[in-house]
Design a protein around this motif. Structure first.
Motif, short mmCIF file in Angstrom:
data_model
loop_
_atom_site.label_atom_id
_atom_site.label_comp_id
_atom_site.label_asym_id
_atom_site.label_seq_id
_atom_site.Cartn_x
_atom_site.Cartn_y
_atom_site.Cartn_z
N VAL A 81 0.97 -1.11 -0.14
CA VAL A 81 0.25 0.07 0.20
C VAL A 81 0.75 1.30 -0.04
O VAL A 81 1.67 1.34 0.68
CB VAL A 81 -0.86 -0.14 1.48
N VAL A 82 0.65 2.18 -0.72
CA VAL A 82 1.41 3.42 -0.91
C VAL A 82 0.41 4.81 -0.80
O VAL A 82 -0.35 4.71 -1.13
CB VAL A 82 2.11 3.54 -2.50
N ASP A 83 1.27 5.65 -0.12
CA ASP A 83 0.65 6.94 -0.15
C ASP A 83 -0.84 6.86 0.54
O ASP A 83 -1.56 7.99 0.05
CB ASP A 83 0.58 7.64 -1.51
N CYS A 84 -0.90 6.06 1.43
CA CYS A 84 -2.08 5.94 2.06
C CYS A 84 -2.15 5.96 3.52
O CYS A 84 -1.66 5.02 4.34
CB CYS A 84 -2.98 4.78 1.64
N SER A 85 -2.54 7.10 4.08
CA SER A 85 -2.25 7.51 5.42
C SER A 85 -3.24 6.42 6.61
O SER A 85 -2.90 6.13 7.78
CB SER A 85 -2.53 8.94 5.93
N ASP A 86 -4.40 6.12 6.04
CA ASP A 86 -5.42 5.37 6.97
C ASP A 86 -5.88 4.26 6.07
O ASP A 86 -6.15 4.31 4.76
CB ASP A 86 -6.46 6.18 7.05
N LEU A 87 -6.06 2.89 6.66
CA LEU A 87 -6.36 1.92 5.88
C LEU A 87 -7.87 1.85 5.07
O LEU A 87 -7.83 1.57 4.16
CB LEU A 87 -6.63 0.67 7.04
N ASN A 88 -8.75 2.97 5.80
CA ASN A 88 -10.11 3.15 5.31
C ASN A 88 -9.98 3.96 4.09
O ASN A 88 -10.90 3.88 3.21
CB ASN A 88 -10.89 3.72 6.10
N ARG A 89 -8.96 4.48 3.97
CA ARG A 89 -8.61 5.33 2.54
C ARG A 89 -8.41 4.69 1.25
O ARG A 89 -8.26 5.04 0.40
CB ARG A 89 -7.44 6.56 2.83
N LEU A 90 -8.29 3.14 1.55
CA LEU A 90 -8.01 2.25 0.47
C LEU A 90 -9.29 1.93 -0.33
O LEU A 90 -9.23 1.50 -1.55
CB LEU A 90 -7.48 0.93 0.85
N GLY A 91 -10.48 2.47 0.28
CA GLY A 91 -11.65 2.03 -0.11
C GLY A 91 -11.85 0.66 -0.64
O GLY A 91 -11.68 -0.29 0.38
N ASP A 92 -12.38 0.33 -1.71
CA ASP A 92 -12.77 -1.05 -2.00
C ASP A 92 -11.75 -1.80 -2.09
O ASP A 92 -11.71 -3.11 -2.21
CB ASP A 92 -13.61 -1.25 -3.28
N ALA A 93 -10.54 -1.64 -2.23
CA ALA A 93 -9.31 -2.32 -2.38
C ALA A 93 -8.83 -2.66 -0.95
O ALA A 93 -7.77 -3.57 -0.91
CB ALA A 93 -8.10 -1.31 -3.02
N LYS A 94 -9.39 -2.36 -0.03
CA LYS A 94 -9.08 -2.84 1.47
C LYS A 94 -8.98 -4.29 1.54
O LYS A 94 -8.25 -4.61 2.42
CB LYS A 94 -10.02 -1.99 2.42
N LYS A 95 -9.97 -4.93 1.00
CA LYS A 95 -10.04 -6.31 1.00
C LYS A 95 -8.95 -7.11 0.74
O LYS A 95 -8.57 -8.30 1.29
CB LYS A 95 -11.41 -7.00 0.34
N TYR A 96 -8.03 -6.63 -0.46
CA TYR A 96 -6.76 -7.37 -0.70
C TYR A 96 -5.69 -7.20 0.20
O TYR A 96 -4.96 -8.28 0.45
CB TYR A 96 -6.41 -6.89 -2.09
N PHE A 97 -5.80 -6.03 1.06
CA PHE A 97 -4.86 -5.88 2.13
C PHE A 97 -5.25 -6.72 3.19
O PHE A 97 -4.31 -7.32 3.86
CB PHE A 97 -5.04 -4.39 2.63
N GLU A 98 -6.30 -6.74 3.43
CA GLU A 98 -6.83 -7.62 4.80
C GLU A 98 -6.77 -9.27 4.72
O GLU A 98 -6.54 -9.88 5.54
CB GLU A 98 -8.38 -7.22 5.03
N THR A 99 -6.72 -9.64 3.21
CA THR A 99 -6.55 -10.90 2.93
C THR A 99 -4.98 -11.58 2.74
O THR A 99 -4.56 -12.50 2.43
CB THR A 99 -7.45 -11.56 2.02
N ALA A 100 -4.17 -10.54 2.64
CA ALA A 100 -2.98 -10.90 2.04
C ALA A 100 -2.15 -11.33 3.22
O ALA A 100 -2.18 -11.15 4.20
CB ALA A 100 -2.20 -9.45 1.72
N LYS A 101 -1.35 -12.43 3.04
CA LYS A 101 -0.40 -13.04 3.94
C LYS A 101 0.59 -12.10 4.40
O LYS A 101 1.08 -12.32 5.68
CB LYS A 101 0.35 -14.20 3.26
N LYS A 102 1.11 -11.14 4.09
CA LYS A 102 2.07 -10.11 4.29
C LYS A 102 1.46 -8.65 3.73
O LYS A 102 1.19 -8.79 2.44
CB LYS A 102 3.36 -10.44 4.01
N THR A 103 2.03 -7.87 4.46
CA THR A 103 1.45 -6.17 4.01
C THR A 103 2.67 -5.27 4.16
O THR A 103 3.33 -5.43 5.19
CB THR A 103 0.27 -5.69 4.94
N ILE A 104 2.74 -4.36 3.46
CA ILE A 104 3.63 -3.41 3.57
C ILE A 104 3.06 -1.91 3.28
O ILE A 104 2.18 -1.94 2.38
CB ILE A 104 4.89 -3.62 2.20
#
Length: 322
Positions: A81-104
């Protein structure tokens, strides 16, 4: 994290995502990472998830591969995830962050709360693109990647005029220019040029602006009805709040537009004495000391009153300190 490459070892799939309503820094940093992975890690399946981008950024290599419909339920080994200060600002793409094995998370917003497994957050950086540059091997930065990074740096520094521009920023810009990019064309085509309707709406915003707090704050806004009349979207508002800010004597500029019934998207810019990141954070948003934003509920009058009360507090504190 010193470099991105070690984090990609053993990874078979990567999702790259940025904030809603992506700007130049968001698009540039996403595409720089995507092109880097495609060029140097051919065995990795990489996808970029962003809301629809502005046409001015379509010259960046592989922007036609951006996925703007988030209906798949694919799970990834890694989500960057880049240039995003808050997880909710990912919008609908948030689900890919939440289900990923590892996050950066790679970001330069001071309001970022380090929500990923690995967080590379440097608030003093001019842009996320500046951080991405440092995470890639210079030998791997070709002309296409350089164009993406330069675009993001240009947009988040206001063509290197904002106070977030540092000596390091300018040194990196020089190295990117040495890659053969058309740096003046990038600035002109993506930052300076405005469509006829954009100039119309800028003119209206300036004409209808009002000065508050003894001339230290300037405000302008648009209702949904006015947006429909001019046939504009949020993508047509780039540069308005910055133009308001350069009004003589102004310490803080506010531009807001209606996004729903009694809901407004607010952009804040300051010159010297107001930390707008504190104000945005107070109202559930975020950003930088001199540039920030938030979404607020209420009438336009209510929103402006609430914002200016916080601005006035900072100006009073500044006066007491002086």
């Amino acid at each position: 994290m010193n470099k991105l490459a070690p984090e990609l070892k053993g990874v078979k799939s990567v999702a790259i995502a940025g904030h809603i309503r992506p700007d130049g820094d968001c698009v540039g940093s996403c595409m720089a990472i995507y092109n880097y992975i495609c060029d140097n890690f051919p065995n990795i399946e990489a996808d970029v998830y962003l809301e629809e981008i502005q046409n001015v950024f379509s010259f960046i290599k592989n922007t036609d591969n951006i996925i703007s419909v988030f209906d798949s339920d694919e799970e990834y080994d890694l989500c960057i995830v880049v240039d995003c200060s808050d997880l909710n600002r990912l919008g609908d793409a948030k689900k890919y962050f939440e289900t990923a094995k590892k996050t950066i998370c790679i970001d330069h917003h001071i309001s970022n709360q380090s929500y990923a497994d690995i967080n590379y957050i440097i608030p003093d950086a001019s842009s996320t693109c500046e951080l991405v540059y440092g995470l890639l091997e210079e030998s791997c930065i070709d002309k296409a990647i350089a164009e993406a990074i330069y675009t993001g740096m240009v947009h988040d520094t206001g063509v290197f005029q904002y106070t977030n521009t540092s000596e390091k920023t300018m040194n990196i810009a020089g190295k990117l220019m040495s890659k053969g990019i058309e740096f003046s064309k990038i600035i002109d085509d993506t930052f300076n040029k405005k469509s006829y309707v954009q100039n119309q709406i800028l003119g209206r915003a300036l004409l209808e602006s009002i000065l508050l707090l003894d001339g230290k704050c300037i405000v302008s806004g648009l209702t949904r009805k006015e947006m429909v009349f001019y046939g504009v979207t949020h993508q047509d508002f780039d540069g308005i709040v910055s133009q308001l800010r350069v009004t003589e004597g102004v310490e803080c500029a506010i531009f807001l537009y209606e996004t729903g019934n009694h809901e407004f998207k607010v952009s804040l810019r300051s010159s010297d004495k107001v930390d707008v990141s504190r104000i945005a954070y107070y109202f559930g948003g975020g950003g930088h000391v001199r540039a920030a934003g938030c979404t607020m509920a209420g009438t336009m009058h209510d929103v402006i009153n609430n914002l200016t009360s916080q601005i006035e507090l900072q100006l009073l504190q500044e006066k007491i300190c002086d």
